[in-house]
Enzyme design. Structure first.
Site, PDB file in Angstrom:
ATOM      1  N   ILE A 154      -4.002 -26.253 146.846  1.00 17.51           N
ATOM      2  CA  ILE A 154      -4.546 -27.620 146.836  1.00 17.51           C
ATOM      3  C   ILE A 154      -3.532 -28.577 147.455  1.00 17.51           C
ATOM      4  CG2 ILE A 154      -5.270 -29.541 145.348  1.00 17.51           C
ATOM      5  CD1 ILE A 154      -6.451 -27.371 143.439  1.00 17.51           C
ATOM      6  N   THR A 230      -4.561 -34.850 139.603  1.00 19.54           N
ATOM      7  CA  THR A 230      -5.834 -34.119 139.607  1.00 19.54           C
ATOM      8  C   THR A 230      -5.602 -32.672 139.158  1.00 19.54           C
ATOM      9  OG1 THR A 230      -5.551 -33.641 141.964  1.00 19.54           O
ATOM     10  CG2 THR A 230      -6.986 -35.490 141.423  1.00 19.54           C
ATOM     11  N   ARG A 232      -3.421 -31.109 135.808  1.00 19.19           N
ATOM     12  CA  ARG A 232      -3.585 -30.973 134.366  1.00 19.19           C
ATOM     13  C   ARG A 232      -2.959 -32.187 133.691  1.00 19.19           C
ATOM     14  NH1 ARG A 232      -7.062 -28.054 135.379  1.00 19.19           N
ATOM     15  NH2 ARG A 232      -7.481 -25.937 134.682  1.00 19.19           N
ATOM     16  N   ASP A 256      -7.606 -37.919 137.282  1.00 22.12           N
ATOM     17  CA  ASP A 256      -8.832 -37.170 137.030  1.00 22.12           C
ATOM     18  C   ASP A 256      -8.677 -36.342 135.756  1.00 22.12           C
ATOM     19  OD1 ASP A 256     -11.476 -36.253 137.731  1.00 22.12           O
ATOM     20  OD2 ASP A 256     -10.558 -34.328 138.247  1.00 22.12           O
ATOM     21  N   GLU A 261      -7.779 -35.021 126.982  1.00 27.53           N
ATOM     22  CA  GLU A 261      -9.184 -34.954 127.416  1.00 27.53           C
ATOM     23  C   GLU A 261     -10.065 -33.938 126.682  1.00 27.53           C
ATOM     24  OE1 GLU A 261      -8.256 -33.784 131.557  1.00 27.53           O
ATOM     25  OE2 GLU A 261      -9.504 -32.023 131.224  1.00 27.53           O
ATOM     26  N   HIS A 293     -12.259 -35.424 134.848  1.00 28.80           N
ATOM     27  CA  HIS A 293     -11.958 -34.059 135.324  1.00 28.80           C
ATOM     28  C   HIS A 293     -13.123 -33.507 136.171  1.00 28.80           C
ATOM     29  CE1 HIS A 293      -9.401 -30.282 134.294  1.00 28.80           C
ATOM     30  NE2 HIS A 293      -9.839 -30.249 135.542  1.00 28.80           N
ATOM     31  N   ALA A 295     -12.800 -33.392 139.826  1.00 28.99           N
ATOM     32  CA  ALA A 295     -12.389 -33.149 141.217  1.00 28.99           C
ATOM     33  C   ALA A 295     -12.963 -31.843 141.760  1.00 28.99           C
ATOM     34  CB  ALA A 295     -10.868 -33.139 141.324  1.00 28.99           C
TER      35      ALA A 295
HETATM   36  C1  COI Z   1      -9.913 -25.534 137.340  1.00 28.21           C
HETATM   37  O1  COI Z   1     -10.629 -24.813 138.055  1.00 28.21           O
HETATM   38  O2  COI Z   1      -8.796 -25.161 136.941  1.00 28.21           O
HETATM   39  C2  COI Z   1     -10.377 -26.865 136.971  1.00 28.21           C
HETATM   40  O3  COI Z   1      -9.578 -27.705 136.661  1.00 28.21           O
HETATM   41  C3  COI Z   1     -11.851 -27.105 136.929  1.00 28.21           C
HETATM   42  C4  COI Z   1     -12.433 -26.760 135.595  1.00 28.21           C
HETATM   43  C5  COI Z   1     -12.128 -27.773 134.545  1.00 28.21           C
HETATM   44  C6  COI Z   1     -13.933 -26.588 135.670  1.00 28.21           C
END
Ligand code: COI
Length: 327
Positions: A154, A230, A232, A256, A261, A293, A295
């Site tokens: 990413i 975006t 954790r 995000d 959360e 959350h 993204a």
């Molecule tokens: C992940 O794929 O690690 C994410 O953060 C998305 C998930 C919360 C659905």
């Protein structure tokens, strides 16, 4: 024929499960809720379960072990919600998925621009017909120093996007990625913290990265720094961020994800007295953009999350090399 049980199922995933049934020879049943001790029995008689990013502690793993489940596939990249050490000790196998990093990278790019251009305030002002200039003067990305923490898929996709904005890009990563060298300078964490106008976080959550951005880090940052997260929530100490926003060290943030959360995001909380005060406080600030959350939530990502979860279970069941298996 492989039998899958899907927790946290959403109707927008059905098409992708249906489309793969013939190729990967499976049947499946679903539960719209997250996996819990109360609904674990639903998976009795299935081969593998597929889950989302809901907490998966030792007791829950044990419950599935007792039901004869040997493989948990999380339809997420991150797997910090699963007690991996407990899974290993209990003989439970776990896999994650991957999906094209561009989705989250584009979302991050959008949040970065929105934060710099004070878009939360502009949209809120528009909604009440306040068309004045009050408080909405933003700043450009051009010639800014952008600090990227982490250099996984990413972060690399984000760096490629940023390379069109004429910024100075600094990256902190344990391993230097040759492909990024034309665009970015690899440097120490301290340099990113000291020199960046914008800091964007792209690390998995672990004991090492928990509260990486804490009071000490905020103190060393430039006055008015913009923080983007975006990845954790718990990479940032929320209370330290709140202090840094209140004392002006942080000029803007776009989040995000947020430490508190779990149990809040993905639920309609409008009639709830939120105990997660940090979320309520952060969301109250005009210079903090928060999204729950999301993204990852693009058509393209969802199709890959489902497909890779099915493929991962298939590889596991057929004893084939499985690029997503963690343990
Ligand atoms: C992940 O794929 O690690 C994410 O953060 C998305 C998930 C919360 C659905």
């Amino acid at each position: 024929m492989m039998k899958l049980f899907i927790y946290g199922f959403r109707e927008d995933e059905r098409l992708y499960f249906e489309n793969s049934k013939a190729q990967y020879q499976f049947t499946y049943d679903v539960c719209y809720e997250k996996a819990t001790l109360t609904n674990a029995h639903l998976a009795a008689g299935y081969d593998c379960i597929s889950i989302l990013s809901t907490p998966f502690p030792k007791a829950l793993i044990e419950a599935f072990v007792h039901l004869g489940i040997t493989y948990i596939s999380t339809r997420t990249v991150g797997y910090d919600h699963i007690d991996i050490e407990a899974a290993k000790a209990l003989g439970m196998h776990v896999g994650n998925v991957t999906y094209a990093p561009e989705g989250v990278a584009e979302y991050t790019m959008m949040l970065m621009l929105m934060a710099l251009r004070k878009m939360k305030l502009i949209l809120a002002s528009m909604a009440v017909q306040d068309y004045s200039f009050d408080g909405v003067r933003g700043s450009n990305l051009n010639e800014k120093t952008i600090g990227i923490i982490g250099c996984g898929n990413i972060a690399q996709a984000l760096i490629r996007l940023l390379s069109g904005f004429n910024c100075r890009i600094l990256v902190y990563s344990r391993t230097e990625k040759a492909a990024m060298k034309p665009y970015a300078t690899f440097c120490r964490f301290a340099q990113i913290v000291n020199e960046s106008d914008v800091i964007s976080l792209h690390l998995p959550l672990s004991q090492e990265t928990h509260h990486l951005i804490n009071r000490d880090a905020f103190q060393k940052m430039k006055q008015g720094v913009t923080i983007i997260n975006t990845s954790r929530g718990a990479l940032i100490d929320s209370m330290a961020l709140i202090e840094a926003i209140e004392n002006g060290k942080v000029g803007a943030a776009a989040l995000d994800v947020v430490e508190q959360e779990t149990g809040v995001y993905y639920h309609d909380c409008k009639a709830r007295i939120l105990k997660q005060r940090e979320i309520a406080l952060l969301n109250s600030y005009p210079n903090v953009i928060m999204t729950p959350h999301l993204a990852w939530l693009s058509e393209e990502s969802i199709s890959e999350m489902v497909l890779h979860s099915i493929q991962s279970c298939y590889h596991y069941m057929h004893g084939e090399p499985n690029p997503w298996q963690i343990c």
